[in-house]
Write a protein that holds these residues in place. Structure first.
Motif, PDB file in Angstrom:
ATOM      1  N   TYR A 138     102.404  50.048  80.969  1.00  0.00           N
ATOM      2  CA  TYR A 138     101.024  49.976  81.465  1.00  0.00           C
ATOM      3  C   TYR A 138     100.461  48.617  81.092  1.00  0.00           C
ATOM      4  CZ  TYR A 138      96.338  51.679  82.681  1.00  0.00           C
ATOM      5  OH  TYR A 138      95.102  51.865  83.279  1.00  0.00           O
TER       6      TYR A 138
ATOM      7  N   SER B 268      96.076  54.047  78.955  1.00  0.00           N
ATOM      8  CA  SER B 268      96.953  54.437  80.065  1.00  0.00           C
ATOM      9  C   SER B 268      96.830  55.911  80.421  1.00  0.00           C
ATOM     10  CB  SER B 268      98.413  54.111  79.725  1.00  0.00           C
ATOM     11  OG  SER B 268      98.950  55.033  78.790  1.00  0.00           O
TER      12      SER B 268
ATOM     13  N   SER C 289     104.548  54.536  77.753  1.00  0.00           N
ATOM     14  CA  SER C 289     104.620  54.217  79.177  1.00  0.00           C
ATOM     15  C   SER C 289     104.634  52.700  79.364  1.00  0.00           C
ATOM     16  CB  SER C 289     103.425  54.824  79.924  1.00  0.00           C
ATOM     17  OG  SER C 289     102.205  54.334  79.395  1.00  0.00           O
TER      18      SER C 289
ATOM     19  N   GLY D  57      94.197  56.594  83.391  1.00  0.00           N
ATOM     20  CA  GLY D  57      94.343  55.148  83.269  1.00  0.00           C
ATOM     21  C   GLY D  57      93.082  54.358  83.526  1.00  0.00           C
TER      22      GLY D  57
END
Length: 359
Positions: free
Chosen positions: A155, A114, A153, A119
């Motif tokens: 993701y 990520s 996060s 990313g």
């Protein structure tokens, strides 16, 4: 084989569950990749790494990163070490990260993917029953000195490819750990699945047809919830049934004393008792306790302090201003988050510990 589609805000992805599908990995990827970076650990690599790698395109460049297993791998040092290896491998933004392992590998490799070049694609290749939960939903993270999963996060992977052959090498305690999360999902979202589990005599990791069905049913419950609440603003909290006390037991007893799922199962027993007392529903509590006993879940806790457990529960991420918010059930399939005041919680924990000591 079973396939479930998860609809995320960024894109949708398929979860494929079957036996032997690691030998056809390329067939389940959303596109072809010329540069692939595999993250796994020393407990998985000798058994399955070659199978997965050999099923990729023959002209793909493969880089392998094998780390030590365990929660300690979700650290800043290991995170940056993997990033260094990715830059050394000259991965570009069209490269693919494969996360081959349990929840630790999925969390770590997913967070690396990520953040590498803002990313790149990654695929979850879970190898434990417990990882059916962490591999779906897009939560990726590493730990900080002050707590677990505080750097992370949302993701989602581009695919989850779940070969149940890899589960045959799991020790029994890890089978128990994974099934605790499956029965949790049954309690919050599928009464028929719950009946199947409670009425089954013993857990059986060798029955692949049954395992594929169980994993698929559990994933379907989680998928429905994360699709409705991808960023954990409301409904996704229901997936924490049993975790408030479970996390406290894990920490207070010392990580490693119980597996995550074993602690969650004990936490569920407590949450179901509290739910029955509060709402008067029949949550099949006696059957759940018998299921735990038949499958050798730990029913005796070490000499833990109720006061210290309550204090840890007040630090739970669902708590607000030290007020404990627990996931309870109004009835099977109807979870709710309820505030439990300190005195009620303290008395309930004391009573629960006393009953366990007499088991």
């Amino acid at each position: 084989m079973e396939q479930i589609t998860v609809k995320a805000s960024q894109s949708s992805y398929k979860v494929s569950v079957g036996a032997g599908i690691r030998h056809k990995l390329s067939d389940f990827l959303p596109k072809s990749y010329q540069n692939v970076f595999v993250v796994t650990d020393t407990s998985i690599a000798p058994h399955y790494l070659d199978d997965y790698v050999s099923s990729l395109l023959p002209d793909a460049k493969i880089t392998k990163k094998i780390i030590k297993p365990g929660e300690a791998a979700k650290s800043k040092d290991v995170y940056f070490n993997i990033l260094d290896s990715m830059f050394e491998a000259e991965l570009d933004r069209k490269a693919l990260v494969l996360a081959l392992g349990g929840g630790v590998i999925g969390d770590l490799a997913g967070f690396v993917a990520s953040t590498y070049m803002r990313g790149i694609d990654f695929v979850q290749l879970p190898t434990t029953i417990l990882a059916h939960d962490s591999s779906v939903g897009g939560k990726v993270a590493i730990n900080h000195e002050t707590g677990k999963n505080l750097i992370g996060s949302f993701y989602p992977p581009v695919a989850v490819i779940y070969d149940v052959d890899t589960i045959t090498t799991l020790p029994e305690k890890e089978v128990r750990s994974g099934y605790a999360e499956l029965i949790k999902e049954a309690y919050i979202g599928n009464a028929d699945f719950l009946s199947q589990l409670l009425e089954r005599e013993k857990l059986d990791k060798e029955n692949q047809e049954q395992l594929i069905q169980d994993l698929s049913l559990g994933i379907q419950v989680k998928t429905k919830i994360v699709e409705a609440d991808e960023k954990e603003n409301d409904l996704r909290k229901f997936l924490n049934l049993g975790h408030t006390l479970g996390h406290a037991i894990e920490a207070e007893a010392g990580y490693g004393t119980f597996t995550h799922g074993e602690a969650v199962a004990i936490g569920m027993l407590f949450a179901l008792e509290l739910s029955e007392n509060r709402f008067g529903a029949d949550l099949r509590l006696g059957e759940f306790r018998s299921w735990m006993e038949r499958n050798n879940y730990p029913m005796h806790l070490p000499d833990l302090s109720a006061e210290r457990l309550v204090k840890r529960m007040q630090m739970d991420k669902k708590s607000e201003n030290k007020e404990v918010h627990m996931v309870l059930l109004r009835e099977i399939g109807d979870p709710v988050t309820e505030k439990v005041d300190h005195d009620t919680l303290h008395d309930a924990v004391i009573s629960f510990l006393e009953r366990l000591s007499r088991t």
